[in-house]
Design a protein around this motif. Structure first.
Motif, PDB file in Angstrom:
ATOM      1  N   ALA A 231       0.830  -1.203   0.000  1.00  0.00           N
ATOM      2  CA  ALA A 231       0.000   0.000   0.000  1.00  0.00           C
ATOM      3  C   ALA A 231       0.863   1.251   0.000  1.00  0.00           C
ATOM      4  CB  ALA A 231      -0.919  -0.006   1.221  1.00  0.00           C
ATOM      5  N   PHE A 232       2.034   1.166   0.648  1.00  0.00           N
ATOM      6  CA  PHE A 232       2.902   2.329   0.800  1.00  0.00           C
ATOM      7  C   PHE A 232       3.606   2.700  -0.503  1.00  0.00           C
ATOM      8  CE2 PHE A 232       7.180   3.990   1.644  1.00  0.00           C
ATOM      9  CZ  PHE A 232       6.881   5.123   2.402  1.00  0.00           C
ATOM     10  N   VAL A 233       4.140   1.701  -1.214  1.00  0.00           N
ATOM     11  CA  VAL A 233       4.971   1.979  -2.391  1.00  0.00           C
ATOM     12  C   VAL A 233       4.240   2.791  -3.463  1.00  0.00           C
ATOM     13  CG1 VAL A 233       6.187   0.924  -4.343  1.00  0.00           C
ATOM     14  CG2 VAL A 233       6.582   0.083  -2.025  1.00  0.00           C
ATOM     15  N   PRO A 234       3.000   2.428  -3.880  1.00  0.00           N
ATOM     16  CA  PRO A 234       2.334   3.250  -4.912  1.00  0.00           C
ATOM     17  C   PRO A 234       2.108   4.693  -4.473  1.00  0.00           C
ATOM     18  CG  PRO A 234       1.245   1.119  -4.680  1.00  0.00           C
ATOM     19  CD  PRO A 234       2.198   1.240  -3.535  1.00  0.00           C
ATOM     20  N   VAL A 235       1.704   4.904  -3.209  1.00  0.00           N
ATOM     21  CA  VAL A 235       1.445   6.266  -2.731  1.00  0.00           C
ATOM     22  C   VAL A 235       2.745   7.049  -2.610  1.00  0.00           C
ATOM     23  CG1 VAL A 235       0.469   7.638  -0.846  1.00  0.00           C
ATOM     24  CG2 VAL A 235      -0.630   5.492  -1.510  1.00  0.00           C
ATOM     25  N   PHE A 236       3.776   6.438  -2.036  1.00  0.00           N
ATOM     26  CA  PHE A 236       5.077   7.086  -1.900  1.00  0.00           C
ATOM     27  C   PHE A 236       5.639   7.453  -3.277  1.00  0.00           C
ATOM     28  CE2 PHE A 236       9.679   7.125  -1.531  1.00  0.00           C
ATOM     29  CZ  PHE A 236       9.917   7.796  -0.336  1.00  0.00           C
ATOM     30  N   THR A 237       5.538   6.517  -4.231  1.00  0.00           N
ATOM     31  CA  THR A 237       6.047   6.764  -5.587  1.00  0.00           C
ATOM     32  C   THR A 237       5.326   7.932  -6.244  1.00  0.00           C
ATOM     33  OG1 THR A 237       6.591   4.411  -5.842  1.00  0.00           O
ATOM     34  CG2 THR A 237       6.408   5.718  -7.859  1.00  0.00           C
TER      35      THR A 237
ATOM     36  N   ILE B 274      10.458   2.349   1.433  1.00  0.00           N
ATOM     37  CA  ILE B 274      11.179   3.576   1.068  1.00  0.00           C
ATOM     38  C   ILE B 274      12.314   3.256   0.107  1.00  0.00           C
ATOM     39  CG2 ILE B 274      12.561   5.497   1.938  1.00  0.00           C
ATOM     40  CD1 ILE B 274      11.059   5.135   4.635  1.00  0.00           C
ATOM     41  N   LEU B 275      13.131   2.276   0.473  1.00  0.00           N
ATOM     42  CA  LEU B 275      14.311   1.943  -0.330  1.00  0.00           C
ATOM     43  C   LEU B 275      13.918   1.357  -1.677  1.00  0.00           C
ATOM     44  CD1 LEU B 275      16.584   0.481   2.495  1.00  0.00           C
ATOM     45  CD2 LEU B 275      16.958   2.606   1.234  1.00  0.00           C
ATOM     46  N   ASN B 276      12.910   0.475  -1.716  1.00  0.00           N
ATOM     47  CA  ASN B 276      12.467  -0.092  -2.987  1.00  0.00           C
ATOM     48  C   ASN B 276      11.941   0.982  -3.920  1.00  0.00           C
ATOM     49  OD1 ASN B 276      11.145  -3.330  -1.845  1.00  0.00           O
ATOM     50  ND2 ASN B 276      13.217  -2.548  -2.003  1.00  0.00           N
TER      51      ASN B 276
ATOM     52  N   ALA C 249      19.608  -3.968   0.620  1.00  0.00           N
ATOM     53  CA  ALA C 249      19.574  -3.959   2.094  1.00  0.00           C
ATOM     54  C   ALA C 249      18.313  -4.604   2.666  1.00  0.00           C
ATOM     55  CB  ALA C 249      19.739  -2.535   2.621  1.00  0.00           C
ATOM     56  N   PRO C 250      17.116  -4.254   2.159  1.00  0.00           N
ATOM     57  CA  PRO C 250      15.918  -4.906   2.716  1.00  0.00           C
ATOM     58  C   PRO C 250      15.919  -6.415   2.521  1.00  0.00           C
ATOM     59  CG  PRO C 250      15.321  -2.948   1.465  1.00  0.00           C
ATOM     60  CD  PRO C 250      16.756  -3.213   1.170  1.00  0.00           C
ATOM     61  N   ALA C 251      16.446  -6.864   1.369  1.00  0.00           N
ATOM     62  CA  ALA C 251      16.448  -8.299   1.108  1.00  0.00           C
ATOM     63  C   ALA C 251      17.452  -9.044   1.977  1.00  0.00           C
ATOM     64  CB  ALA C 251      16.745  -8.557  -0.372  1.00  0.00           C
ATOM     65  N   LEU C 252      18.501  -8.343   2.419  1.00  0.00           N
ATOM     66  CA  LEU C 252      19.511  -8.971   3.265  1.00  0.00           C
ATOM     67  C   LEU C 252      19.100  -9.028   4.736  1.00  0.00           C
ATOM     68  CD1 LEU C 252      22.958  -7.639   1.955  1.00  0.00           C
ATOM     69  CD2 LEU C 252      22.184 -10.020   2.002  1.00  0.00           C
ATOM     70  N   ALA C 253      18.155  -8.173   5.136  1.00  0.00           N
ATOM     71  CA  ALA C 253      17.801  -8.062   6.555  1.00  0.00           C
ATOM     72  C   ALA C 253      17.425  -9.395   7.205  1.00  0.00           C
ATOM     73  CB  ALA C 253      16.667  -7.051   6.730  1.00  0.00           C
ATOM     74  N   PRO C 254      16.640 -10.258   6.533  1.00  0.00           N
ATOM     75  CA  PRO C 254      16.289 -11.526   7.189  1.00  0.00           C
ATOM     76  C   PRO C 254      17.485 -12.392   7.542  1.00  0.00           C
ATOM     77  CG  PRO C 254      14.800 -11.098   5.358  1.00  0.00           C
ATOM     78  CD  PRO C 254      15.891 -10.087   5.269  1.00  0.00           C
ATOM     79  N   ALA C 255      18.587 -12.218   6.821  1.00  0.00           N
ATOM     80  CA  ALA C 255      19.782 -13.000   7.155  1.00  0.00           C
ATOM     81  C   ALA C 255      20.241 -12.700   8.572  1.00  0.00           C
ATOM     82  CB  ALA C 255      20.901 -12.702   6.159  1.00  0.00           C
ATOM     83  N   LEU C 256      20.056 -11.456   9.011  1.00  0.00           N
ATOM     84  CA  LEU C 256      20.449 -11.083  10.367  1.00  0.00           C
ATOM     85  C   LEU C 256      19.583 -11.803  11.401  1.00  0.00           C
ATOM     86  CD1 LEU C 256      20.934  -7.251   9.802  1.00  0.00           C
ATOM     87  CD2 LEU C 256      22.686  -9.023   9.875  1.00  0.00           C
ATOM     88  N   MET C 257      18.288 -11.947  11.096  1.00  0.00           N
ATOM     89  CA  MET C 257      17.418 -12.702  11.997  1.00  0.00           C
ATOM     90  C   MET C 257      17.865 -14.153  12.080  1.00  0.00           C
ATOM     91  SD  MET C 257      13.329 -13.587  11.797  1.00  0.00           S
ATOM     92  CE  MET C 257      13.585 -14.851  10.546  1.00  0.00           C
TER      93      MET C 257
ATOM     94  N   PRO D 182       7.173  -1.174  -7.991  1.00  0.00           N
ATOM     95  CA  PRO D 182       7.384   0.240  -8.328  1.00  0.00           C
ATOM     96  C   PRO D 182       7.134   0.541  -9.810  1.00  0.00           C
ATOM     97  CG  PRO D 182       9.162  -0.572  -6.922  1.00  0.00           C
ATOM     98  CD  PRO D 182       8.359  -1.765  -7.343  1.00  0.00           C
ATOM     99  N   SER D 183       7.546  -0.365 -10.700  1.00  0.00           N
ATOM    100  CA  SER D 183       7.324  -0.159 -12.133  1.00  0.00           C
ATOM    101  C   SER D 183       5.846  -0.199 -12.468  1.00  0.00           C
ATOM    102  CB  SER D 183       8.063  -1.225 -12.946  1.00  0.00           C
ATOM    103  OG  SER D 183       9.453  -1.151 -12.743  1.00  0.00           O
TER     104      SER D 183
END
Length: 515
Positions: free
Chosen positions: A74-80, A161-163, A170-178, A300-301
């Motif tokens: 929901a956030f990405v279309p509005v932010f874009t 935000i980043l996407n 970075a967002p895709a790598l975050a689960p590795a930390l978990m 985003p596209s």
């Protein structure tokens, strides 16, 4: 002009963006496999494992509902749209406003969950009432795990935000930390004689904070900071709220189906929840690495094309997303079905995870694998609806799918036990995809142009499954031959002139600097 020649982002560009997400997610998924291997070794598939997985399932479900499944889409279309029309600073103010609302809403939900942990546990695992000790243990673990939802939802906002600014790594790598945090928690508890389930629950909570802190340097590099203008009543916030309300149900139908399976499995033999969990983790590997990666890269596209009212480009991008998704999902289905026992045996079959657990989990894997293509197509199709700012239609379809899943689950579990629950989730997801496709056609007109390629991919995948079934080797040898089967599938795709194979190869060459 073909869909791939329209002014939509080129398919190779989409593939490169998706490959960035997939590459980072692959690292996270490999760490996830190691995590699950360690959990299986230290915790097994008994009552304590069931207790932890139920406790972890609750905030994980909310993560899918309020974070990845709803907030991000929901956030990405509005932010874009705001960034394009009013500039980056206005979009950043929107993001800060959303973060404050997240803290207020999820903070309140967390307080309620801590207070009503026992009724919440009874709702999710009613069968646990027959064992008071396990029930009380689960309640304790729920209280520890639940605040994770606050941190991980903030991580999802960072991802949006980043996407939207074309940063996917970075967002895709975050689960590795978990996964790293949970691995260290499990091993530390096991070798020190502590409760592994308790240590894992604290590890879940700590991992949420770690993932959120990891995003900040990348946000800062993109020009975003948490200090700055915001407005709790920003029109963009209201728009996101309206989009999120229905997507809380629609965007997470798969997770809701799994939750329904957990509730029903609590009435089956001890270990059934764990069998379904471990099998689902294997299905999540191709689903997370490829399907979600492609959907994430495409959103985003799709949002930009919908905003420009370029429906030809919109349909082209959607077809490219689905074609690339199924090019991976269909042979993955063949592999998971054909190698179900060797996969479970090699990955989990040690320590407290005995042969009976391997057999039971491999059956659940087959049941889930049947639905992998459907699970994979949901994300691109939902991205298309959200880019068009239609969140009501997916909800109506999700309700139908969920009711069907529960009905099938109750029916099939009578004869097939936990396998029946896995099959119910798969069959209901196929209905979900079919109805989504038909509904999208009513909004955009005929949109599916990749039908011929899908038939070819299906034929190649069936041929792969046929070959897998006629090869009898040890579990370890079967695992070692996986790269060979992948090469065979690509060779079949090349012979059948499936364009996705050539495009993926060109994309990889581009990334390695060979072009």
């Amino acid at each position: 002009m073909s869909t791939r020649e329209s002014k939509s982002p080129p398919f190779s560009s989409l593939a490169r963006k998706a490959s960035v997400v997939a590459g980072a997610t692959l690292v996270s998924r490999i760490m996830g496999f190691i995590r699950d291997l360690i959990i299986a070794f230290t915790l097994g598939a008994g009552p304590m494992a069931d207790a932890f997985f139920v406790a972890f399932r609750i905030p994980n479900l909310l993560r899918r509902l309020f974070a990845e499944g709803s907030l991000t889409m929901a956030f990405v279309p509005v932010f874009t749209k705001i960034k394009k029309e009013s500039g980056a600073q206005s979009a950043f103010a929107l993001a800060r406003s959303v973060q404050i609302w997240l803290l207020l809403i999820l903070g309140g939900i967390t307080l309620l969950a801590l207070f009503f942990a026992a009724p919440l546990t009874m709702l999710v695992a009613p069968g646990f009432r027959e064992d008071p000790e396990i029930f009380e243990t689960t309640v304790t673990l729920v209280r520890i795990c639940f605040p994770y939802i606050i941190f991980i939802s903030s991580v999802a906002l960072c991802m949006g935000i980043l996407n939207s600014m074309n940063h996917f790594m970075a967002p895709a790598l975050a689960p590795a930390l978990m996964n790293i945090t949970l691995i260290l928690s499990a091993l530390g508890a096991y070798y020190s004689g502590m409760s592994v389930a308790l240590a894992l629950s604290f590890g879940v909570l700590a991992s949420g904070l770690i993932q959120w802190l990891f995003q900040y340097p990348f946000l800062k590099k993109s020009g975003f900071g948490w200090r700055g203008n915001f407005s709790l009543f920003d029109p963009g916030v209201k728009r996101i709220g309206k989009l999120m309300l229905p997507t809380v149900f629609g965007a997470a139908v798969y997770q809701l189906n799994i939750l329904a399976g957990t509730i029903l499995a609590s009435f089956l033999a001890s270990g059934s929840i764990a069998y379904l969990y471990y099998a689902d983790r294997l299905v999540q590997f191709p689903l997370g690495v490829f399907a979600v990666a492609i959907g994430t890269a495409a959103l985003p596209s799709l949002s930009s094309l919908a905003g420009d009212r370029d429906m030809q480009g919109f349909k082209g991008t959607l077809n490219s997303s689905l074609s690339l998704t199924l090019f991976i999902a269909l042979p993955s289905t063949a592999g998971l079905i054909g190698l179900s026992y060797p996969l479970i045996d090699v990955i989990f079959g040690r320590g407290a995870f005995g042969d009976d657990a391997v057999q039971a989990t491999s059956l659940a894997l087959v049941g889930f694998a049947v639905g992998l293509p459907a699970f994979s197509c949901v994300r691109p199709l939902l991205s298309a609806f959200y880019a068009l700012e239609d969140t009501v239609t997916p909800v109506k379809i999700a309700v139908i799918s969920l009711v069907l899943n529960i009905a099938l689950g109750i029916l099939l579990m009578q004869h097939l036990q936990h396998l029946g629950l896995a099959l119910a989730a798969s069959l209901s997801s196929w209905v979900n995809v079919l109805l989504l496709g038909l509904a999208l056609g009513r909004k955009t007109g005929p949109w599916l142009t990749a039908g011929t390629n899908l038939v070819k991919m299906t034929l190649a995948s069936c041929a792969l499954l046929f070959m897998l079934k006629f090869v009898s080797v040890t579990s370890w040898m079967a695992m070692a031959l996986i790269p060979v089967w992948a090469v065979i599938y690509f060779a079949l795709a090349w012979m059948l002139k499936i364009p996705d194979a050539q495009i993926l190869i060109n994309s990889l060459k581009h990334k390695s600097g060979q072009e």
